[in-house]
Design an enzyme around this catalytic site. Structure first.
Site, PDB file in Angstrom:
ATOM      1  N   SER A 142     -15.097  37.959 -22.374  1.00 40.21           N
ATOM      2  CA  SER A 142     -15.072  38.105 -23.817  1.00 40.21           C
ATOM      3  C   SER A 142     -14.998  39.576 -24.221  1.00 40.21           C
ATOM      4  O   SER A 142     -14.050  40.272 -23.853  1.00 40.21           O
ATOM      5  CB  SER A 142     -16.288  37.402 -24.418  1.00 40.21           C
ATOM      6  OG  SER A 142     -16.135  37.196 -25.801  1.00 40.21           O
TER       7      SER A 142
ATOM      8  N   ASP B 286     -11.236  26.995 -26.001  1.00 41.79           N
ATOM      9  CA  ASP B 286     -12.114  28.105 -26.378  1.00 41.79           C
ATOM     10  C   ASP B 286     -12.082  28.241 -27.892  1.00 41.79           C
ATOM     11  O   ASP B 286     -11.052  28.567 -28.475  1.00 41.79           O
ATOM     12  CB  ASP B 286     -11.621  29.386 -25.701  1.00 41.79           C
ATOM     13  CG  ASP B 286     -12.587  30.550 -25.838  1.00 41.79           C
ATOM     14  OD1 ASP B 286     -13.224  30.675 -26.903  1.00 41.79           O
ATOM     15  OD2 ASP B 286     -12.686  31.348 -24.887  1.00 41.79           O
TER      16      ASP B 286
ATOM     17  N   HIS C  87     -15.734  28.554 -24.390  1.00 44.77           N
ATOM     18  CA  HIS C  87     -15.837  30.001 -24.207  1.00 44.77           C
ATOM     19  C   HIS C  87     -16.874  30.367 -23.151  1.00 44.77           C
ATOM     20  O   HIS C  87     -16.700  31.341 -22.428  1.00 44.77           O
ATOM     21  CB  HIS C  87     -16.185  30.660 -25.542  1.00 44.77           C
ATOM     22  CG  HIS C  87     -16.082  32.155 -25.527  1.00 44.77           C
ATOM     23  ND1 HIS C  87     -14.915  32.812 -25.204  1.00 44.77           N
ATOM     24  CD2 HIS C  87     -17.004  33.129 -25.798  1.00 44.77           C
ATOM     25  CE1 HIS C  87     -15.116  34.124 -25.271  1.00 44.77           C
ATOM     26  NE2 HIS C  87     -16.365  34.343 -25.633  1.00 44.77           N
TER      27      HIS C  87
END
Length: 275
Positions: free
Chosen positions: A97, A226, A255
């Site tokens: 991320s 996601d 995610h």
């Protein structure tokens, strides 16, 4: 507790497990988490004979909470100082991320002389924000909402964020209160100012030029469900720039797949590192 002090006087906390003589793997965490998000991977890879290192980004976790310099350039420079202080070579960078942005900007600013391979997991590059040049990105209102939720009541917001983060709103999911609690605890350890600044850093930073500097084997791994970093403007766009990258898509994955698909992810990352 191990820390380095950066050139601007910020103390950065890090974990360093396994043999100091082994090949190092550096893990960079997502927002608003800490190095603890990687504990399962660190134990897994240390048991496989690797040296594993993870740090708390400035203003996150146990690192200093600073007023200024909570931006992607500084995050990358902090990572560079950690790598240089520990004198790491032939390192494998793994970023999830926001951590994927940090790793990407590190390559863009500092090159890859000390790096062997790179893995971007559910990562934010090339650019999350919708612009004229990036019509597939998310509108600014999405990130304004994250800012407002974090500012108004971040404790509740972090609890609520676990639902889309881990796909707990999807049919067939198995919500874990333990994972929710860990996410909340890590988030609440950080500083509000730095976390708010970081929203701009992960959403508005354009990593396109940084990705063009990638010259080492690269894994781009993403879940196609996601809900935090949609795959279209991230992983699928990244592999159009890093053309030698290996793209691995987890069908239906969320995610937080490093936890929800932990065993599969660990095995796939190990295969990439050993290949």
């Amino acid at each position: 507790m191990a820390r380095i002090t950066t050139q601007d006087g910020t103390r950065i906390f890090y974990k360093d497990w396994g043999s100091k003589e082994a090949q190092p793997i550096l893990f960079s965490h997502g927002w608003p988490l800490s190095a603890d998000a990687w504990d399962a991977q660190m134990l897994f890879f240390a048991d496989k004979g690797y040296r594993v290192i993870a740090h708390d980004r400035r203003s996150h976790g146990r690192s200093d909470q600073v007023w200024d310099n909570n931006n992607m350039d500084q995050y990358a420079d902090d990572l560079a100082e950690l790598i240089e202080t520990l004198d790491l070579h032939d390192a494998i960078l793994v970023g999830h991320s926001t951590g994927g942005g940090e790793v990407t900007r590190y390559i863009g600013r500092h090159g890859s002389a000390r790096i062997a391979k790179v893995a971007l997991i559910g990562a934010v590059p090339p650019l999350m924000l919708r612009t004229e040049a990036n019509p597939g990105g998310l509108p600014i209102e999405v990130f304004d909402g994250i800012r407002k939720g974090t500012y108004d009541n971040r404790s509740q917001f972090f609890q609520d964020l676990t639902t889309p983060f881990y796909g707990y709103n999807r049919a067939g999911s198995t919500p874990s209160q333990g994972i929710r609690d860990s996410f909340w605890l890590q988030g609440m350890m950080g500083g509000l100012k730095g976390q708010l600044d970081s929203i701009r850093a992960f959403s508005e930073s354009d990593f396109s030029e940084d990705l063009k500097r990638f010259d080492k084997p690269t894994l781009v791994l993403h879940g196609d469900d996601d809900q935090i970093v949609p795959i279209g403007a991230s992983a699928l766009a990244t592999v159009r720039i890093v053309r030698h990258a290996i793209l691995k898509i987890y069908e239906g994955a969320d995610h937080g797949l490093t936890q929800t698909h932990q065993d599969r992810f660990n095995a796939d990352l190990l295969d990439f590192i050993r290949d």
